[in-house]
Structure formats: C-alpha cells, structure tokens
Scaffold this motif. Structure first.
Motif, PDB file in Angstrom:
ATOM      1  N   THR A   1     -34.718 -19.399 -11.095  1.00 31.37           N
ATOM      2  CA  THR A   1     -35.119 -18.018 -10.835  1.00 31.37           C
ATOM      3  C   THR A   1     -34.202 -17.026 -11.544  1.00 31.37           C
TER       4      THR A   1
ATOM      5  N   ASP B   1     -39.696 -17.352 -14.517  1.00 33.34           N
ATOM      6  CA  ASP B   1     -40.629 -17.072 -13.424  1.00 33.34           C
ATOM      7  C   ASP B   1     -41.375 -18.342 -12.996  1.00 33.34           C
TER       8      ASP B   1
ATOM      9  N   THR C   1     -42.533 -20.626  -8.513  1.00 35.65           N
ATOM     10  CA  THR C   1     -43.580 -19.929  -7.773  1.00 35.65           C
ATOM     11  C   THR C   1     -43.822 -20.604  -6.426  1.00 35.65           C
TER      12      THR C   1
ATOM     13  N   GLN D   1     -44.519 -12.738  -5.760  1.00 34.58           N
ATOM     14  CA  GLN D   1     -44.707 -13.289  -7.098  1.00 34.58           C
ATOM     15  C   GLN D   1     -45.175 -12.244  -8.103  1.00 34.58           C
TER      16      GLN D   1
ATOM     17  N   MET E   1     -39.081 -15.879  -5.191  1.00 33.20           N
ATOM     18  CA  MET E   1     -40.452 -15.494  -4.875  1.00 33.20           C
ATOM     19  C   MET E   1     -40.800 -15.893  -3.446  1.00 33.20           C
TER      20      MET E   1
ATOM     21  N   GLU F   1     -49.392 -18.892  -2.970  1.00 34.59           N
ATOM     22  CA  GLU F   1     -49.534 -17.453  -3.170  1.00 34.59           C
ATOM     23  C   GLU F   1     -50.603 -16.819  -2.278  1.00 34.59           C
TER      24      GLU F   1
ATOM     25  N   GLY G   1     -47.027 -16.570  -0.165  1.00 38.57           N
ATOM     26  CA  GLY G   1     -45.676 -17.066  -0.421  1.00 38.57           C
ATOM     27  C   GLY G   1     -44.854 -17.157   0.842  1.00 38.57           C
TER      28      GLY G   1
END
Length: 663
Positions: free
Chosen positions: A472, A476, A479, A508, A524, A599, A655
């Motif tokens: 991180t 990116d 996730t 994210q 994230m 996500e 997330g």
C-alpha cells in the motif's frame, strides 16, 4: 523434449483403453477415488473423482532427465504395499491444536520392462479431503546419481472450471502477486502460475493444487499450453547456477508431495490439515523456546514523524524503544528491528544493485545500541527480532547466529531470498536447523510459499510469499477483493505474514498512494476489515504493521490486545473467493470470529452452531453506520444470551468487516 500435446493425447488414449478396476486408490470414507495406470508411452497417469464426479480429468506424468533416457517405454505397474493410517498429533502452533492424520496409502512400483530397466515407487495417499502422491527413487533402482530436467505432471481440468491463479512470471521472485479469477481454459501459455491453484469445478466441488514437504527438490509451478485449454502442467524451478537442471539427486531420493485438496466447499480446503500431515514430525527435542506471538514493526513508518514520540522516527535506539513500548502496552511478545540497523544493505555497481560487500551483520551502526534495545525490551517482556539480508547471512551465518544468541535476540527476519530452486530450498532448511541450535525463530520474507515443513522445523514461525500490506506504500494492489481472495488461496497453505492492522483508512475509490498529500500510508477499506485479518489470516508470528501513534487511544485497538496468534480450532462459517469470508477460531474456551467483505457492502447471517452448550456473551466490533463516509469509524457492542442454535445478522460496509469475541 517431446511435445506436450503428445503426452496429453497419450494419457487420454490410455485411460479409454485400459481396465482400471485393479488400479484404484480411495479415501477412508470412500468418497474420493483415484484411478491409476501406466502404458507404453513414456508416462504414467491418474484421474481424481469425488462421489463419482470427475474432478481431475485423466492426466499423465512424465519425468525427463539430463544424460539419462526419459523414464518410460513399456511400464509394468504393481501394487507392493497398501496400508491405513489413523493417528492424532499436536502441532506446536497453527490453526488447530489437535490434528487427525487419516489416510489410505498405496505404493505402486513402476518398472521399465526392457533389459536394464529402471524402476520407481509411486506413493499415493488418499485422505477424506484430498489426494497426494510423490515419487521415490530407491537404492538400486537404476537411476543412480541423476539430474532431473523436467517433471511434467498434468492436472487436467475442464476448461470451463473457474480458477484463481497467480502469475509469478519467472522462477526467481518473492511470489508477491494477486490471484486472478478466470476460466481454467483462459490461463495464458506465457504465464508461470504459482502454488496454490484454486479451482471451482462446480457448486459442490472444489480443488486446490499445491505441494507439501518441499525439502530437497525444486519448487513447483504450473504452465498451461494454449493448444489444449484446461491442461495444467507442473514446471519446476530451474537451478540458478545451471538452468538446464531442475533437481540434482542421488538414490535413494524422494520428491515432494503433489497435493490435490478436494472439498464440497472452499471452506473444506481452509479447514484441511493435509499440507501439515504430509510432513515429518518435529525433529527438535526441546521446543520450549519457540513462542507464537504478535509483533510491533518499525519499518512501515520509519522516517515519519510520530507526534507522541517528539522526534523523527528512524533507525536509532530511541525509535526502537518507542516501538518496544508499543509492544509492551499492547501485550505483544515481539518487536522487529528492521533493515539498516547494521548499515548500508545494498550497493549499486555499474547500474546493478546487489548486497553491500562491506556489510557486517554482527556490528550495529553507531545510532543503534542493539544490546541495550534487547535489554530494554526484556525488562518489558518483549523479545527482539533482527532483520538481515539473506546474502549477508549466507556469508556470516555461523558467526551471526551465535552473536545474536549472545546478545539475547529471539530470532531473525531474513529477506530477499527470491527463489525456490533446489539450492535455496536446502538453504532454508540449513538455516532453520542452525538457528534452532541458537534458540532463534525465523520470519522469512522475500520467501516462497509454505509447504508444511514448519511442522518439522517449527522455529519457522511465519513467512511472506504474499502480496501484503506493505504494497500500500507504493501501489493500489491491496484491494478488498484481493484481501478476501487470500484466505481461499495463499492462506490455505499456512503461515502468512501479510502484516495486517493498518489504521489509516480510505475507501478504494479514493485511495492515494503514500507520498505527496497522502498520510503515510493508507489501507483500503474499514478498520474492522483490518481487524478481521488478525483472525482470518493465520500466522504464528503476527506482525502488526502500524505506528504507535496510530494505535494509541484509537477505536478498535483494544481488540489487538486480546487476539492470539495460535489457535485450538478453526471453523469456516461462510464465504466465496473474492467476495467475503467469515471464519471462527477458538483459543481455549473463547471464540474469535472475523468477517471481511470485498468492495461491495453486504449483510450476512452468521450461524453460531460452533459454540458449546449453554449461553454465551459476545463483544462485537462492526462497521459504524457512517463507515461509508468515515471508514475508520466502528461500533462496539455487547450481545448476551447467545446459544449455538442462534444466528446473528451483521452488516459490513464496502471494504468492511467485523470481529467478535465470544465467551
């Protein structure tokens, strides 16, 4: 080398032509069956079924040698041994404190029929949760001293099977890549797929393919010839000093286990102990000095200002004590003194970076009082782990290990091996045994994946070999989808040093790589997502990544004081790779439950049927109602009068996640 497609066709022709009734192996419960055979082509072959459903299609195995003929021709196959094992053993640490090792073993002798023909023993173990096989080259088998040029073992799949595969690109890497979901038939011919390979055959059939007991062999990868979609073939790491050779051996010799875990659900694979069961028992007489535990870590924040420290953080005694104080406050057993404590690690000559030739890993720099740090930590019940570059350690191994023991260090974090060729595999084991003589545990970074050898050498407390939180800082890639794929892929193999527990949160779609205007560094997803990693990810040496400033007086940090790093029982509750995971682990009489979402936000109903009789009380940390805007926000609550017949409905933000402790 004979073209791969000939092997593929030969195996199919063989299986369609021969009578397999006398060439089968099955699991103790009879659900898993392996059909076996050998033919006139230079190969032998197998297939795997679960409840009569074909999971691995007919697949051939070929062994090619340098300066010897390929093993094969007309092969005679004879069953020479059949046995049942059913035993209980107790690991020093891990996902359970009691393991049942229950399998049927079959040993088939494969003999070349011509004059001077060689032979090998094909050892097959069938468990209720998978299949494993290996090749033994006995004394007098005719192979003598041999160089293996290729071990081509097929794992043939239906091209439509869904697979999660990680492309390591080449043999010499830190095995830090994502697991991408695609049909097995779409795995590219130019990819070098790492272990494990996760496969969904259908809604009630799952496979995970890897290896176990990698001790004196080359690490296994997979390739996929584009001409035959779904055909997965093993590919061994080449010797760095001689790329034409995979393995150098003398009879008697034996390969690692090729493992095909089989289950009705992906949770069956997570709960399985087959990888550990395929390794030898612990070889140390005294293991009292080996202690699982959580650790503070300076490296993620080195060079940044800690407002509560009052000074610039860096590689100096004050910073190391600052992190020791955190470990003491949190009740963690360890603190890592990371790289540069002994000076410059790398140097660049003619544009090529390499280990610094003048580094001395037994002499700290002036700014770091190692013995003083170790003494300071010991007074606070914290043990010190010292980082060291593998190339420097190789040069000073005996001297350095003795010195670290003399200083009172508890272990080493050794880094940048970036290989699993046979020489490096041997080096891991040599180091583990020598470190044990000095009562030093090991955290391997820049490492290859686990193969269960930590059962035998349990001072190997953890290893990286994973695309973890440190990325991180410059990418990116970490996730929520990646972090909920790992428990079903890399995490199944065992100890995984992901470095969880980042407390600087961002969703994210808003993620910013550290540097510039970004506080250093972001993770994230929500705080509860990171907390859940301490339950969901297995590591006997759990390195918690963030700064003392980010933990002190922060919501949720109290959970980090309570969660253990080794377990008595593990139960899969629900989940699907890349979507969500809920896992329950027991330590003593207390259960810890962790859940994570990708996500997408989701609501899950969680069965509590893993609980014992009577009523129970739970402490729950979950995403706050405004976590969609403020991902660091969480809500803590107590739930009483829970029973094993109950279920809980818990909402997770995008997330998001939750953790729960149940007494």
């Amino acid at each position: 080398m004979r073209p791969i497609f000939i092997t593929f066709i030969a195996s199919l022709l063989f299986f369609s032509a021969c009578d397999q009734q006398d060439m089968q192996a099955e699991s103790p419960d009879g659900r898993i069956r392996v059909s076996l055979g050998a033919n006139e082509n230079p190969s032998f072959a197998y297939s795997v079924s679960l409840d009569e459903k074909l999971m691995v299609l007919p697949s051939a195995i070929r062994l090619e040698f340098k300066r010897q003929e390929e093993f094969g021709g007309e092969l005679h196959m004879e069953l020479i041994s059949e046995s049942l094992t059913d035993e209980i053993w107790h690991p020093l640490w891990g996902k359970t404190s009691e393991i049942r090792n229950h399998y049927n073993e079959y040993i088939y002798r494969l003999s070349e029929t011509g004059e001077g023909g060689r032979y090998l023993d094909w050892i097959i173990r069938v468990f209720n949760d998978g299949v494993a096989f290996r090749y033994s080259f006995p004394e007098g088998s005719g192979f003598g001293d041999f160089n293996l040029a290729a071990e081509l073992c097929q794992f043939n799949l239906d091209p439509s099977n869904k697979a999660w595969a990680t492309n390591h690109e080449h043999y010499f890497s830190s095995q830090e890549h994502s697991y991408d979901e695609r049909p097995a038939g779409e795995i590219g011919g130019d990819e070098l797929i790492g272990c494990p390979l996760l496969v969904e055959v259908d809604e009630t059939g799952w496979l995970l393919i890897s290896e176990a007991d990698l001790t004196d062999w080359a690490g296994m990868y997979f390739s996929a010839p584009e001409a035959f979609p779904g055909t997965i073939i093993s590919s061994l790491s080449s010797l760095k000093r001689d790329p034409s050779v995979k393995v150098e051996a003398s009879c008697p010799a034996i390969s690692p286990w090729r493992v095909i875990m089989v289950g009705d659900t992906p949770g069956t694979l997570i709960e399985s102990d087959i990888i550990a069961n395929l390794n030898d028992p612990v070889e140390y007489e005294d293991v009292s000095w080996i202690h699982p535990g959580l650790s503070a870590w300076d490296r993620w924040w080195s060079g940044d200002y800690g407002p509560d420290a009052g000074f610039e953080l860096g590689m100096n005694t004050a910073t190391m004590k600052y992190f020791v104080d955190l470990a003491h406050e949190m009740g963690w057993g360890y603190m890592i003194v990371d790289w540069s404590w002994y000076g410059e690690v790398f140097s660049t000559v003619d544009g090529v970076q390499g280990p610094h030739p003048d580094a001395d890993i037994t002499t700290p720099i002036e700014e770091v009082d190692i013995e003083g740090i170790i003494e300071y930590a010991g007074e606070r019940d914290v043990k010190i782990i010292l980082w060291v570059l593998s190339m420097h350690l190789d040069r000073q191994m005996d001297e350095a290990l003795a010195k670290y023991e003399e200083w009172g260090a508890a272990g080493i974090k050794v880094d940048f091996m970036d290989s699993d060729d046979q020489d490096m595999v041997r080096w891991y084991h040599e180091l583990a045994r020598k470190a044990a003589k000095h009562h030093l545990v090991i955290d391997f970074h820049g490492a290859y994946k686990p193969t269960g050898v930590s059962r035998t050498l349990p001072n190997m407390l953890t290893r990286e070999g994973v695309l973890g939180n440190e990325y991180t800082k410059w990418s990116d890639l970490i996730t929520p989808r990646h972090t909920v794929t790992l428990p079903f892929t890399r995490g199944v193999l065992g100890e995984m040093d992901f470095t969880p527990g980042g407390f600087n949160h961002i969703h994210q779609e808003e993620f910013i790589i550290a540097g510039g205007d970004a506080p250093n560094p972001y993770v994230m997803g929500t705080r509860c997502h990171q907390l859940a990693m301490l339950v969901v990810y297995e590591s006997a040496f759990g390195v918690v990544c963030d700064s003392p400033y980010n933990y002190r007086n922060q919501a949720g940090s109290e959970f980090l004081k309570l969660v253990p790093s080794t377990w008595d029982e593990t139960r899969f509750i629900s989940g699907y790779p890349g979507e969500s995971i809920v896992l329950a682990r027991r330590a003593g009489e207390r259960w810890y439950v962790g859940g994570m979402s990708n996500e997408e936000p989701r609501e899950l109903s969680i069965s509590l049927d893993f609980l014992g009789e009577g009523t129970h009380v739970a402490t729950l940390w979950k995403d706050a109602e405004d976590a969609a805007l403020y991902p660091a926000h969480l809500q803590k609550e107590e739930i009483t009068d829970l029973t094993r017949d109950a279920s809980l409905s818990i909402e997770m933000e995008k997330g998001g996640g939750f953790v729960m402790i149940i007494d």
